[in-house]
Structures are given as C-alpha cells and as structure tokens.
Write a protein that holds these residues in place. Structure first.
Motif, PDB file in Angstrom:
ATOM      1  N   PRO A 147       0.822  -1.208   0.000  1.00 42.46           N
ATOM      2  CA  PRO A 147       0.000   0.000   0.000  1.00 42.46           C
ATOM      3  C   PRO A 147       0.855   1.257   0.000  1.00 42.46           C
ATOM      4  O   PRO A 147       1.974   1.265   0.524  1.00 42.46           O
ATOM      5  CB  PRO A 147      -0.810  -0.118   1.300  1.00 42.46           C
ATOM      6  CG  PRO A 147      -0.037  -1.061   2.158  1.00 42.46           C
ATOM      7  CD  PRO A 147       0.643  -2.012   1.214  1.00 42.46           C
ATOM      8  N   GLU A 148       0.335   2.299  -0.617  1.00 38.89           N
ATOM      9  CA  GLU A 148       1.060   3.563  -0.671  1.00 38.89           C
ATOM     10  C   GLU A 148       1.196   4.130   0.738  1.00 38.89           C
ATOM     11  O   GLU A 148       0.231   4.153   1.502  1.00 38.89           O
ATOM     12  CB  GLU A 148       0.311   4.555  -1.564  1.00 38.89           C
ATOM     13  CG  GLU A 148       1.048   5.851  -1.784  1.00 38.89           C
ATOM     14  CD  GLU A 148       0.364   6.730  -2.818  1.00 38.89           C
ATOM     15  OE1 GLU A 148       0.896   7.817  -3.106  1.00 38.89           O
ATOM     16  OE2 GLU A 148      -0.688   6.331  -3.333  1.00 38.89           O
ATOM     17  N   ALA A 193       1.492   6.818   3.854  1.00 41.21           N
ATOM     18  CA  ALA A 193       0.803   8.077   4.116  1.00 41.21           C
ATOM     19  C   ALA A 193       1.624   9.249   3.593  1.00 41.21           C
ATOM     20  O   ALA A 193       2.836   9.317   3.802  1.00 41.21           O
ATOM     21  CB  ALA A 193       0.560   8.226   5.606  1.00 41.21           C
ATOM     22  N   ASP A 209      -3.624   6.957  -3.976  1.00 38.24           N
ATOM     23  CA  ASP A 209      -4.507   6.001  -3.320  1.00 38.24           C
ATOM     24  C   ASP A 209      -4.962   6.615  -2.002  1.00 38.24           C
ATOM     25  O   ASP A 209      -4.304   6.465  -0.970  1.00 38.24           O
ATOM     26  CB  ASP A 209      -3.779   4.676  -3.080  1.00 38.24           C
ATOM     27  CG  ASP A 209      -4.660   3.642  -2.399  1.00 38.24           C
ATOM     28  OD1 ASP A 209      -5.855   3.932  -2.174  1.00 38.24           O
ATOM     29  OD2 ASP A 209      -4.165   2.553  -2.076  1.00 38.24           O
ATOM     30  N   THR A 229      -5.034   4.875   1.580  1.00 44.94           N
ATOM     31  CA  THR A 229      -3.837   4.639   2.395  1.00 44.94           C
ATOM     32  C   THR A 229      -2.932   5.858   2.481  1.00 44.94           C
ATOM     33  O   THR A 229      -2.256   6.056   3.487  1.00 44.94           O
ATOM     34  CB  THR A 229      -3.023   3.453   1.831  1.00 44.94           C
ATOM     35  OG1 THR A 229      -2.649   3.741   0.478  1.00 44.94           O
ATOM     36  CG2 THR A 229      -3.831   2.173   1.891  1.00 44.94           C
ATOM     37  N   VAL A 288      -4.360  10.213   5.582  1.00 47.74           N
ATOM     38  CA  VAL A 288      -4.753   9.784   6.924  1.00 47.74           C
ATOM     39  C   VAL A 288      -5.335  10.970   7.684  1.00 47.74           C
ATOM     40  O   VAL A 288      -5.023  12.125   7.396  1.00 47.74           O
ATOM     41  CB  VAL A 288      -3.554   9.194   7.705  1.00 47.74           C
ATOM     42  CG1 VAL A 288      -3.042   7.943   7.027  1.00 47.74           C
ATOM     43  CG2 VAL A 288      -2.430  10.214   7.841  1.00 47.74           C
TER      44      VAL A 288
END
Length: 227
Positions: free
Chosen positions: A5-6, A8, A35, A38, A41
């Motif tokens: 996942p990418e 933050a 994305d 992810t 945040v």
C-alpha cells in the motif's frame, strides 16, 4: 503480484469523520494517481495532539491546525476551519459554530439553540453563509490558505437526512429551499463552502506533493497566504 500500500503522504488535521469523508473524496478526485485510502490519513490515525483553536478567524484556526499537523507528522498537512455566519447575528456563531451550545460537537444542541435565537426573525432577514478556510502547510514551512463561502438562508426547522452540523437548517441559494441535508453527498461536495475552499487550495496541495517527489526542484514558496 500484490503491491505494498502507498505510504501516508497527506494528513487531514481533523477527527470529525463527516468532514474527513468529504475531504478524502475531494482529495481523491483532485489527485487521481493517489490512493486516498492509504496515502491520506486523518488526525486520529496519525496520532496528532489536539490543537487549541484560539485564532480569531477561520483562516487563523485552519493554519494553527495545519502547522501543528505538519510539524508532528512530517507530512503535507491539510486543514480547514469552517462554520456558519448568520447576518442578523453579526456573523455569529462563526468560529464558535461547533460549540455554540457550550458542548463542542453537539450538533443537535447547537442547531436547536440557533433556531431558538432566530425564532422571531422574519424570513427575509434569515440570510447566512457557510464559510470555510482551507490551509495547506508543508513540513518545510510553506503555507497557503484560502476562503470559500456558500450563501443561503436559515430554515425554521431541520429537514433532510444527509450531512452534519447545521446542514439540516441551511438552505443554499439556488436550490429551491432544499436544505444542505437534502442534497446528496456528491452534490454537496461539489458546491459547498468546503468544496469551494478546497478547489482553491488543492493546486497548492498537488504542488506540495510534487515538491516532495522532486526535492531538487525549485525552492518552495515562502510562508504566507494563497490566492
């Protein structure tokens, strides 16, 4: 093969989940290669400390939150401060919108108190506007802040199931008396005060991300207000 996942890259300096959902959707639309699930945040996920919002304007409070978020997280920070300004009340509740009843975040109490205060005010004097200041601050100290306004009037009772805050009693101009809470989330995200402020500040957010990806590029802009 699954990809990681990418990480933050942007922190939204808010714990208000209604606001976070709106901002995440707007960021995702503005930065399609990101994305958002992810890479973006919120303050709770980032473990940010609470910020004392002691500014005397929406812009000052937005910058206070964005500066603290960028400093604590090391990420590009996006913050907003928004509220309802009623003309006959001299712009109140204004920066005190979220705690107008004395209990921060109690939407129902805030809304009911405002309706009671405007009980004897005739319809042609119930004009108001939602106001939003949106700020982007980078870990390096570059700052941009912009304002967005959404004019309308205060209804006499809440209607609608969507939105949050004062949405059920605010009828924006051009929507035949419908409240913000009767608009779909997609429509509200497209036209609201937050949408207008975000649309103005998002180019600065994209530029901050590009600068992050290319640190050898031009020097970032000096701190100050945006457009």
């Amino acid at each position: 093969m699954d990809t990681d996942p990418e990480p933050a890259r942007i922190v939204l300096a808010s714990k208000n989940q209604g606001k976070v959902r709106e901002l995440q959707a707007m960021v995702a639309a503005a930065v399609p290669d990101l994305d958002a699930a992810t890479a973006v945040v919120d303050a709770r996920a980032a473990g940010l400390s609470d910020v004392v919002e002691d500014g005397v304007s929406f812009a000052e409070n937005a910058l206070l939150k964005a500066r603290a978020a960028a400093r604590e997280s090391g990420l590009v920070a996006l913050a907003d401060d928004s509220g309802l300004a009623v003309d006959v009340m001299g712009g109140a509740p204004g920066i005190f919108s979220a705690r107008w009843s004395g209990r921060h975040g109690d939407d129902t109490a805030n809304l009911n108190l405002l309706l009671a205060q405007l009980g004897d005010v005739p319809d042609d004097h119930r004009s108001a506007q939602f106001v939003c200041a949106a700020a982007v601050v980078t870990p390096g100290g570059a700052e941009h802040v912009v304002l967005g306004e959404f004019p309308g009037m205060i209804l006499r009772e809440p209607v609608g199931e969507h939105g949050f805050g004062y949405d059920p009693i605010f009828a924006p101009d051009g929507y035949d008396g419908l409240s913000c809470a009767q608009l779909s989330p997609e429509e509200k995200n497209r036209v609201s005060h937050r949408a207008r402020a975000m649309n103005a500040v998002l180019p600065h957010l994209v530029a901050a991300l590009e600068e992050q990806d290319d640190p050898a590029g031009d020097d970032p802009p000096r701190p100050g207000s945006g457009d």
